[in-house]
Design a protein around this motif. Sequence first.
Motif, PDB file in Angstrom:
ATOM      1  N   MET A   9     -14.690 -15.343  -7.150  1.00 19.36           N
ATOM      2  CA  MET A   9     -15.318 -14.406  -8.094  1.00 19.36           C
ATOM      3  C   MET A   9     -14.319 -13.309  -8.486  1.00 19.36           C
ATOM      4  SD  MET A   9     -18.229 -13.424  -9.576  1.00 19.36           S
ATOM      5  CE  MET A   9     -18.555 -12.001 -10.595  1.00 19.36           C
ATOM      6  N   ILE A  10     -14.139 -13.108  -9.777  1.00 23.37           N
ATOM      7  CA  ILE A  10     -13.356 -11.959 -10.239  1.00 23.37           C
ATOM      8  C   ILE A  10     -14.351 -10.943 -10.810  1.00 23.37           C
ATOM      9  CG2 ILE A  10     -11.509 -11.152 -11.748  1.00 23.37           C
ATOM     10  CD1 ILE A  10     -10.333 -13.945 -11.745  1.00 23.37           C
ATOM     11  N   PRO A  11     -14.636  -9.888 -10.049  1.00 20.86           N
ATOM     12  CA  PRO A  11     -15.665  -8.929 -10.493  1.00 20.86           C
ATOM     13  C   PRO A  11     -15.173  -8.079 -11.651  1.00 20.86           C
ATOM     14  CG  PRO A  11     -14.668  -8.168  -8.462  1.00 20.86           C
ATOM     15  CD  PRO A  11     -14.014  -9.489  -8.788  1.00 20.86           C
ATOM     16  N   VAL A  12     -16.121  -7.530 -12.387  1.00 20.87           N
ATOM     17  CA  VAL A  12     -15.772  -6.743 -13.565  1.00 20.87           C
ATOM     18  C   VAL A  12     -15.059  -5.450 -13.173  1.00 20.87           C
ATOM     19  CG1 VAL A  12     -17.961  -5.483 -13.817  1.00 20.87           C
ATOM     20  CG2 VAL A  12     -16.645  -6.123 -15.853  1.00 20.87           C
ATOM     21  N   ASN A  13     -15.358  -4.958 -11.982  1.00 22.07           N
ATOM     22  CA  ASN A  13     -14.666  -3.752 -11.506  1.00 22.07           C
ATOM     23  C   ASN A  13     -14.610  -3.682  -9.983  1.00 22.07           C
ATOM     24  OD1 ASN A  13     -13.538  -0.978 -11.798  1.00 22.07           O
ATOM     25  ND2 ASN A  13     -15.400  -0.429 -10.710  1.00 22.07           N
ATOM     26  N   THR A  14     -13.444  -3.303  -9.462  1.00 18.21           N
ATOM     27  CA  THR A  14     -13.315  -2.946  -8.049  1.00 18.21           C
ATOM     28  C   THR A  14     -12.454  -1.693  -7.995  1.00 18.21           C
ATOM     29  OG1 THR A  14     -13.068  -5.304  -7.670  1.00 18.21           O
ATOM     30  CG2 THR A  14     -12.768  -3.874  -5.759  1.00 18.21           C
ATOM     31  N   PRO A  15     -12.954  -0.619  -7.380  1.00 19.24           N
ATOM     32  CA  PRO A  15     -12.129   0.594  -7.313  1.00 19.24           C
ATOM     33  C   PRO A  15     -11.049   0.454  -6.245  1.00 19.24           C
ATOM     34  CG  PRO A  15     -14.231   0.959  -6.218  1.00 19.24           C
ATOM     35  CD  PRO A  15     -14.270  -0.440  -6.757  1.00 19.24           C
ATOM     36  N   LEU A  16     -10.022   1.281  -6.329  1.00 15.37           N
ATOM     37  CA  LEU A  16      -8.970   1.326  -5.307  1.00 15.37           C
ATOM     38  C   LEU A  16      -9.129   2.621  -4.517  1.00 15.37           C
ATOM     39  CD1 LEU A  16      -5.491   0.264  -6.770  1.00 15.37           C
ATOM     40  CD2 LEU A  16      -6.902  -0.922  -5.070  1.00 15.37           C
ATOM     41  N   LEU A  17      -9.284   2.484  -3.210  1.00 10.30           N
ATOM     42  CA  LEU A  17      -9.444   3.663  -2.355  1.00 10.30           C
ATOM     43  C   LEU A  17      -8.333   3.623  -1.310  1.00 10.30           C
ATOM     44  CD1 LEU A  17     -13.291   3.140  -1.916  1.00 10.30           C
ATOM     45  CD2 LEU A  17     -12.223   4.839  -3.405  1.00 10.30           C
ATOM     46  N   CYS A  18      -7.099   3.839  -1.754  1.00 11.14           N
ATOM     47  CA  CYS A  18      -5.969   3.570  -0.862  1.00 11.14           C
ATOM     48  C   CYS A  18      -5.094   4.794  -0.624  1.00 11.14           C
ATOM     49  CB  CYS A  18      -5.165   2.402  -1.399  1.00 11.14           C
ATOM     50  SG  CYS A  18      -4.726   2.613  -3.127  1.00 11.14           S
ATOM     51  N   GLY A  19      -5.623   5.984  -0.894  1.00 17.70           N
ATOM     52  CA  GLY A  19      -4.849   7.203  -0.640  1.00 17.70           C
ATOM     53  C   GLY A  19      -5.422   7.968   0.543  1.00 17.70           C
ATOM     54  N   ASN A  20      -5.668   9.255   0.327  1.00 14.15           N
ATOM     55  CA  ASN A  20      -6.164  10.119   1.404  1.00 14.15           C
ATOM     56  C   ASN A  20      -7.682  10.123   1.543  1.00 14.15           C
ATOM     57  OD1 ASN A  20      -3.762  11.135   2.554  1.00 14.15           O
ATOM     58  ND2 ASN A  20      -3.460  12.453   0.760  1.00 14.15           N
ATOM     59  N   GLU A  21      -8.361   9.149   0.946  1.00 14.21           N
ATOM     60  CA  GLU A  21      -9.828   9.142   0.993  1.00 14.21           C
ATOM     61  C   GLU A  21     -10.362   9.247   2.422  1.00 14.21           C
ATOM     62  OE1 GLU A  21      -8.055   7.109  -0.849  1.00 14.21           O
ATOM     63  OE2 GLU A  21      -8.816   7.162  -2.907  1.00 14.21           O
ATOM     64  N   LYS A  22      -9.865   8.352   3.301  1.00 18.27           N
ATOM     65  CA  LYS A  22     -10.368   8.342   4.687  1.00 18.27           C
ATOM     66  C   LYS A  22     -10.098   9.662   5.398  1.00 18.27           C
ATOM     67  CE  LYS A  22     -10.763   3.769   6.606  1.00 18.27           C
ATOM     68  NZ  LYS A  22     -10.008   2.612   7.087  1.00 18.27           N
ATOM     69  N   LYS A  23      -8.907  10.171   5.186  1.00 11.71           N
ATOM     70  CA  LYS A  23      -8.496  11.410   5.849  1.00 11.71           C
ATOM     71  C   LYS A  23      -9.427  12.560   5.454  1.00 11.71           C
ATOM     72  CE  LYS A  23      -4.438  14.404   6.231  1.00 11.71           C
ATOM     73  NZ  LYS A  23      -4.032  15.263   5.102  1.00 11.71           N
ATOM     74  N   TYR A  24      -9.652  12.723   4.133  1.00 11.03           N
ATOM     75  CA  TYR A  24     -10.477  13.837   3.675  1.00 11.03           C
ATOM     76  C   TYR A  24     -11.943  13.637   4.068  1.00 11.03           C
ATOM     77  CZ  TYR A  24      -6.389  15.063   0.803  1.00 11.03           C
ATOM     78  OH  TYR A  24      -5.135  15.391   0.364  1.00 11.03           O
ATOM     79  N   LEU A  25     -12.410  12.393   4.045  1.00  7.70           N
ATOM     80  CA  LEU A  25     -13.796  12.137   4.467  1.00  7.70           C
ATOM     81  C   LEU A  25     -13.960  12.464   5.945  1.00  7.70           C
ATOM     82  CD1 LEU A  25     -14.636   8.848   2.525  1.00  7.70           C
ATOM     83  CD2 LEU A  25     -15.644  11.108   2.154  1.00  7.70           C
ATOM     84  N   SER A  26     -12.959  12.120   6.753  1.00  7.51           N
ATOM     85  CA  SER A  26     -13.010  12.458   8.182  1.00  7.51           C
ATOM     86  C   SER A  26     -13.081  13.961   8.373  1.00  7.51           C
ATOM     87  CB  SER A  26     -11.772  11.927   8.912  1.00  7.51           C
ATOM     88  OG  SER A  26     -11.784  10.541   8.900  1.00  7.51           O
ATOM     89  N   GLU A  27     -12.350  14.692   7.540  1.00  8.28           N
ATOM     90  CA  GLU A  27     -12.396  16.159   7.634  1.00  8.28           C
ATOM     91  C   GLU A  27     -13.810  16.676   7.372  1.00  8.28           C
ATOM     92  OE1 GLU A  27      -9.380  18.524   5.563  1.00  8.28           O
ATOM     93  OE2 GLU A  27      -7.955  16.872   5.843  1.00  8.28           O
ATOM     94  N   CYS A  28     -14.502  16.044   6.429  1.00  9.30           N
ATOM     95  CA  CYS A  28     -15.893  16.453   6.153  1.00  9.30           C
ATOM     96  C   CYS A  28     -16.738  16.267   7.406  1.00  9.30           C
ATOM     97  CB  CYS A  28     -16.507  15.596   5.043  1.00  9.30           C
ATOM     98  SG  CYS A  28     -15.771  15.823   3.432  1.00  9.30           S
ATOM     99  N   ILE A  29     -16.587  15.113   8.028  1.00 15.61           N
ATOM    100  CA  ILE A  29     -17.417  14.794   9.192  1.00 15.61           C
ATOM    101  C   ILE A  29     -17.022  15.660  10.379  1.00 15.61           C
ATOM    102  CG2 ILE A  29     -17.966  12.966  10.859  1.00 15.61           C
ATOM    103  CD1 ILE A  29     -17.658  11.026   8.366  1.00 15.61           C
ATOM    104  N   ASP A  30     -15.720  15.803  10.617  1.00 19.53           N
ATOM    105  CA  ASP A  30     -15.258  16.594  11.759  1.00 19.53           C
ATOM    106  C   ASP A  30     -15.661  18.059  11.632  1.00 19.53           C
ATOM    107  OD1 ASP A  30     -14.169  14.322  12.790  1.00 19.53           O
ATOM    108  OD2 ASP A  30     -12.120  14.742  12.101  1.00 19.53           O
TER     109      ASP A  30
END
Length: 369
Positions: A1-22
């Motif tokens: 399947m080639i979907p019409v859209n897939t975003p790229l989340l390959c930068g600091n997303e995890k790091k900043y989200l962890s900061e929210c949780i921490d």
Amino acid sequence: MIPVNTPLLCGNEKKYLSECIDSGWISSEGPFVSKFEKLFAARVGREFGVAVTNGTAALQVACDAINLQAGDEVIMPSFTIVSCANAIISVGATPVLVDAHPKSWNMDVGAIEDKITANTRAILVVHIYGMPVDMDPILELARKYNLKVIEDAAEAIGLQYKGRECGSFGDISCFSFYPNKHITTGEGGMVVMNDPALYESCKSLRNLCFQEKQRFVHERMGWNFRMTNIQAALGLAQLEQLDNFLVKKREIGNFYYELLSNHPKLEFQEKCCSYADNIYWVFGLVLKESAGMDAKEMAKRLSMHKIGTRPFFWPMHKQPIFARMGLFEGESYPVSERLATHGLYLPSGLALTKDDVRTVVGHVQEILQ
Ligand SMILES: *Cc1c(COP(=O)(O)O)cnc(C)c1O
């Protein structure tokens, strides 16, 4: 399947989200929100940004902040997302439509002046699919007739018109960060402006019009359209990658264009024109008469090969809900109608590879044979 859209989340997303949780900062009170607002506004050349829950909310806040009301008319394209008309109607004003231009697919700038009446208060411009509206004539009309310009730049993050960022032209300009936009916060949006009074209005409208002195006493109707710290954390990480994303999107679009643009049965939005280079928010195509099929049929056949597509916008003057409201009765905008029935867009997400593009193009060519 080639979907019409897939975003790229390959930068600091995890790091900043962890900061929210921490840190425990997950609501709109967290520090990422104002950081994202400042950096995003600066990126598009504006003084102020007000982050909201989505692009539709951004349009609604914008229409309210410039004090549109019952009896006011706002000129907008028929070929766009329903959010634009909804926003105008939500504040009691009336949308007035113009057709699309057959080459740019943007609103036909030459058709605007005829629609201006004594009640016209604003022009809502929407940059469609990756090419900007020709802004100079619009700004001139706005000056001549004393109209506000609302700019919907949801599909134009990082796009430039004559070297200037889209989103920097409107008295007030709106963005969306839905996952198919150039940067995403999951759901999210922003209103940007230079006028401090408009900035204050937007902040207030986004936050139920709470008042500083007497918090729970209200002088005006507002909404809860606040963006959370979690969304803004994503947005900040995405914004850091915007320049790379623009390169990638252009590569995808230009590669499609290279492989398909000579096809005798297909039409495309311009790759570039005198005032802009397409950033290919999506790669759209329009089936000519000679293709012998409409967009629905093409989408069905592509889906049998596991290729995702989306139809083009359905024109505002053809919406059952607006017909029931007595709007746009008997109006006809043939370019918008043809785009709607014969246009669709191909997989265009940031995670698409060159091989994916070759596969998609191969199937399109085969179907048209
Ligand atoms: C995506 C989009 C919107 C709506 O944004 P949401 O975040 O989905 O509400 C508005 N206008 C245009 C032109 C869009 O492409």
